[in-house]
Design a protein around this motif. Sequence first.
Motif, PDB file in Angstrom:
ATOM      1  N   CYS A 179      -8.967   3.680  -5.230  1.00  0.00           N
ATOM      2  CA  CYS A 179      -9.021   3.032  -4.074  1.00  0.00           C
ATOM      3  C   CYS A 179     -10.483   2.376  -3.886  1.00  0.00           C
ATOM      4  CB  CYS A 179      -9.056   3.884  -2.751  1.00  0.00           C
ATOM      5  SG  CYS A 179      -7.345   4.663  -2.608  1.00  0.00           S
ATOM      6  N   ASP A 180     -10.538   1.084  -3.181  1.00  0.00           N
ATOM      7  CA  ASP A 180     -11.751   0.507  -2.916  1.00  0.00           C
ATOM      8  C   ASP A 180     -12.508   1.336  -1.784  1.00  0.00           C
ATOM      9  OD1 ASP A 180     -11.898  -1.281  -4.848  1.00  0.00           O
ATOM     10  OD2 ASP A 180     -11.247  -2.942  -3.676  1.00  0.00           O
ATOM     11  N   GLN A 181     -14.044   1.376  -1.653  1.00  0.00           N
ATOM     12  CA  GLN A 181     -14.576   1.868  -0.706  1.00  0.00           C
ATOM     13  C   GLN A 181     -15.211   0.790   0.345  1.00  0.00           C
ATOM     14  OE1 GLN A 181     -17.392   4.906  -1.574  1.00  0.00           O
ATOM     15  NE2 GLN A 181     -16.289   5.626  -3.242  1.00  0.00           N
ATOM     16  N   PRO A 212       0.820  -1.159  -0.005  1.00  0.00           N
ATOM     17  CA  PRO A 212      -0.081  -0.082  -0.128  1.00  0.00           C
ATOM     18  C   PRO A 212       0.892   1.369  -0.061  1.00  0.00           C
ATOM     19  CG  PRO A 212       0.086  -0.957   2.142  1.00  0.00           C
ATOM     20  CD  PRO A 212       1.022  -1.915   1.318  1.00  0.00           C
ATOM     21  N   ALA A 213       0.396   2.457  -0.754  1.00  0.00           N
ATOM     22  CA  ALA A 213       1.120   3.487  -0.761  1.00  0.00           C
ATOM     23  C   ALA A 213       0.488   4.509   0.452  1.00  0.00           C
ATOM     24  CB  ALA A 213       0.974   4.236  -1.987  1.00  0.00           C
ATOM     25  N   THR A 214       1.169   4.469   1.381  1.00  0.00           N
ATOM     26  CA  THR A 214       0.608   5.628   2.505  1.00  0.00           C
ATOM     27  C   THR A 214       0.840   7.169   2.001  1.00  0.00           C
ATOM     28  OG1 THR A 214       2.745   5.967   3.330  1.00  0.00           O
ATOM     29  CG2 THR A 214       1.327   4.140   4.485  1.00  0.00           C
ATOM     30  N   ALA A 215      -0.093   8.117   2.580  1.00  0.00           N
ATOM     31  CA  ALA A 215       0.145   9.484   2.397  1.00  0.00           C
ATOM     32  C   ALA A 215       1.476   9.998   2.478  1.00  0.00           C
ATOM     33  CB  ALA A 215      -0.972  10.100   3.129  1.00  0.00           C
ATOM     34  N   ASN A 216       2.210   9.478   3.354  1.00  0.00           N
ATOM     35  CA  ASN A 216       3.406   9.902   3.637  1.00  0.00           C
ATOM     36  C   ASN A 216       4.340   9.456   2.432  1.00  0.00           C
ATOM     37  OD1 ASN A 216       5.750  10.870   5.372  1.00  0.00           O
ATOM     38  ND2 ASN A 216       6.240   8.929   5.625  1.00  0.00           N
ATOM     39  N   THR A 217       4.418   8.162   2.054  1.00  0.00           N
ATOM     40  CA  THR A 217       5.154   8.009   1.100  1.00  0.00           C
ATOM     41  C   THR A 217       4.867   8.562  -0.362  1.00  0.00           C
ATOM     42  OG1 THR A 217       5.863   5.774   2.067  1.00  0.00           O
ATOM     43  CG2 THR A 217       5.901   5.938  -0.256  1.00  0.00           C
ATOM     44  N   PRO A 226      -2.797   3.543  -3.428  1.00  0.00           N
ATOM     45  CA  PRO A 226      -2.977   4.299  -2.261  1.00  0.00           C
ATOM     46  C   PRO A 226      -3.564   3.546  -1.119  1.00  0.00           C
ATOM     47  CG  PRO A 226      -3.516   5.625  -4.092  1.00  0.00           C
ATOM     48  CD  PRO A 226      -3.317   4.441  -4.740  1.00  0.00           C
ATOM     49  N   ALA A 227      -3.625   3.707   0.016  1.00  0.00           N
ATOM     50  CA  ALA A 227      -4.093   3.024   0.877  1.00  0.00           C
ATOM     51  C   ALA A 227      -3.997   3.923   2.183  1.00  0.00           C
ATOM     52  CB  ALA A 227      -4.112   1.610   1.375  1.00  0.00           C
ATOM     53  N   MET A 228      -5.264   4.508   2.940  1.00  0.00           N
ATOM     54  CA  MET A 228      -5.470   5.240   4.039  1.00  0.00           C
ATOM     55  C   MET A 228      -6.688   5.647   4.353  1.00  0.00           C
ATOM     56  SD  MET A 228      -3.997   8.682   1.920  1.00  0.00           S
ATOM     57  CE  MET A 228      -2.960   7.738   0.734  1.00  0.00           C
ATOM     58  N   ASN A 229      -6.787   6.514   5.440  1.00  0.00           N
ATOM     59  CA  ASN A 229      -8.185   6.890   5.928  1.00  0.00           C
ATOM     60  C   ASN A 229      -8.791   7.780   4.837  1.00  0.00           C
ATOM     61  OD1 ASN A 229      -9.251   9.495   7.387  1.00  0.00           O
ATOM     62  ND2 ASN A 229      -9.921   7.677   8.473  1.00  0.00           N
ATOM     63  N   THR A 230     -10.180   7.711   4.949  1.00  0.00           N
ATOM     64  CA  THR A 230     -10.714   8.594   3.808  1.00  0.00           C
ATOM     65  C   THR A 230     -10.309   9.971   3.754  1.00  0.00           C
ATOM     66  OG1 THR A 230     -12.604   7.175   3.847  1.00  0.00           O
ATOM     67  CG2 THR A 230     -13.325   9.284   2.999  1.00  0.00           C
ATOM     68  N   TYR A 231     -10.255  10.570   5.043  1.00  0.00           N
ATOM     69  CA  TYR A 231     -10.068  12.089   5.093  1.00  0.00           C
ATOM     70  C   TYR A 231      -8.716  12.369   4.678  1.00  0.00           C
ATOM     71  CZ  TYR A 231     -14.358  12.738   7.512  1.00  0.00           C
ATOM     72  OH  TYR A 231     -15.791  12.605   7.748  1.00  0.00           O
ATOM     73  N   ALA A 254     -15.922   4.688   7.336  1.00  0.00           N
ATOM     74  CA  ALA A 254     -16.569   4.189   6.098  1.00  0.00           C
ATOM     75  C   ALA A 254     -16.429   4.967   4.952  1.00  0.00           C
ATOM     76  CB  ALA A 254     -17.814   3.723   6.203  1.00  0.00           C
ATOM     77  N   GLY A 255     -15.976   4.771   3.854  1.00  0.00           N
ATOM     78  CA  GLY A 255     -15.552   5.648   2.737  1.00  0.00           C
ATOM     79  C   GLY A 255     -14.449   4.873   2.020  1.00  0.00           C
ATOM     80  N   SER A 256     -13.918   5.924   1.060  1.00  0.00           N
ATOM     81  CA  SER A 256     -12.831   5.424   0.038  1.00  0.00           C
ATOM     82  C   SER A 256     -11.547   5.524   0.863  1.00  0.00           C
ATOM     83  CB  SER A 256     -12.962   6.299  -1.068  1.00  0.00           C
ATOM     84  OG  SER A 256     -11.781   6.091  -1.946  1.00  0.00           O
ATOM     85  N   GLY A 257     -10.487   4.671   0.545  1.00  0.00           N
ATOM     86  CA  GLY A 257      -9.374   4.661   0.784  1.00  0.00           C
ATOM     87  C   GLY A 257      -8.793   3.018   1.207  1.00  0.00           C
ATOM     88  N   LYS A 258      -9.567   2.114   1.057  1.00  0.00           N
ATOM     89  CA  LYS A 258      -9.132   0.747   1.152  1.00  0.00           C
ATOM     90  C   LYS A 258      -8.211   0.538  -0.245  1.00  0.00           C
ATOM     91  CE  LYS A 258     -12.173  -2.678   1.827  1.00  0.00           C
ATOM     92  NZ  LYS A 258     -12.105  -2.902   3.341  1.00  0.00           N
ATOM     93  N   LEU A 259      -7.196  -0.378  -0.020  1.00  0.00           N
ATOM     94  CA  LEU A 259      -6.353  -0.824  -0.775  1.00  0.00           C
ATOM     95  C   LEU A 259      -7.165  -1.531  -1.824  1.00  0.00           C
ATOM     96  CD1 LEU A 259      -3.593  -1.129  -1.892  1.00  0.00           C
ATOM     97  CD2 LEU A 259      -3.332  -3.142  -0.509  1.00  0.00           C
ATOM     98  N   LEU A 260      -6.909  -1.372  -3.032  1.00  0.00           N
ATOM     99  CA  LEU A 260      -7.650  -2.132  -3.992  1.00  0.00           C
ATOM    100  C   LEU A 260      -7.368  -3.708  -3.910  1.00  0.00           C
ATOM    101  CD1 LEU A 260      -9.209  -1.176  -6.491  1.00  0.00           C
ATOM    102  CD2 LEU A 260      -7.184  -1.596  -7.831  1.00  0.00           C
TER     103      LEU A 260
END
Length: 395
Positions: free
Chosen positions: A149-151, A87-92, A120-125, A159-165
């Motif tokens: 991203c998956d939802q 997963p690609a975090t917001a930081n990376t 990408p994979a991270m919290n929706t916000y 709940a929302g977008s941000g799940k790793l595909l």
Amino acid sequence: MKNKRILIGVTGGIAVYKVVDLISRLKKQGAEVKVIMTEHATKFVTPLTFQTLSKNVVYTDMFASLSNMDVEHISLAKWADLILVAPATANTIAKIDLGLADNMLTTVLLAKRSPVMIAPAMNTYMLNHKATQDHLKNLEKNGYIILPCDQGLLACGDAGSGKLLAPEKILEAIQDHFTVKDLEGVDIVVTAGGTREPIDPVRYIGNRSSGKMGYAIAEAAKKRGARVHLISANSSLPVPEGIDYIPIETTEELYREASSLFDSCDVYISPAAPADYRPKDYFDQKIKHKDQEALSINLTSNPDIIKNLAKRKKKQIMVAFAAESQNLVEHAKEKLESKNVDFIVANNIKKKDAGFATDTNIVTIIDKDSAIDYAKQTKKDLAEIILNKIVKLLG
């Protein structure tokens, strides 16, 4: 995917466990896989797990002893046919966009020679934050491949977008990346499934066609760059992404839709199984069994779609299918001549693993010069064989 060299950069997110599954799938496809892990990633899954699956050393430390005299962050960048960050975090993601090189992964990415795919994979916000969105847009503008991203329900409880595909979707994206786009700009109409001719509001005349062959061809053609129109009769299969999907029920509806697309298409492929006959009269109300001991239904002929379209043939390459129970090649050759198509894909529906609703088929491909037998294989593999023949005919 055989012998394709995939370098996977794993960063510190809870979705790391999905990459374990992905690497297993890549290895089964014949790919070579190497893994770089950030320090935070090792807190979720041990390097030994990835080393065991990939059958290669896992890289975690920029300053570890060299395993050979190569400078490893440069040699890894040279080795890869594709780099995947998942997963690609917001930081990376921010580091990659800004060109920072403070760990093994970001240093390799700065020295990259191959395309980079980011999942990408991270919290929706965090995902929707302007800074993250700006970084993703900049990376995409600079040629990076950004996966969606998956939802759903996230590990944090939001709940929302941000799940790793899902791993199978990432694998599809990688396969699509390596697929030669030899049908770029070609307009293809594919028919699929079995038509149904209604008797009353409940009953119909139909057949056992599942649509699997047509859907496999449509999906493969789309991956190879074609503009695909899929006219689908009564199939429950998931619709391939990125195609023009046209659901129909009856043979007359199939004929109408095919006729409207035929003149502008380059290729017409027809594995659908249209009913040859339909009830002459339709009963508006459900026929009650208690009302009559026997029931006769008068049938009338449906249009011969392939034969009628072939009369309008100009530039089009036309591929027909023949599901036979005896005298396979003889009947297919008759169909080839009478319907004026470029080649016929024929199969004996009585053979095991070659009939309707199976994932495999055993076919003979017949044109005016030859009849070539193909041993049992998946319908996805047969789709590629059929498209390869079409590419040759297109020149």
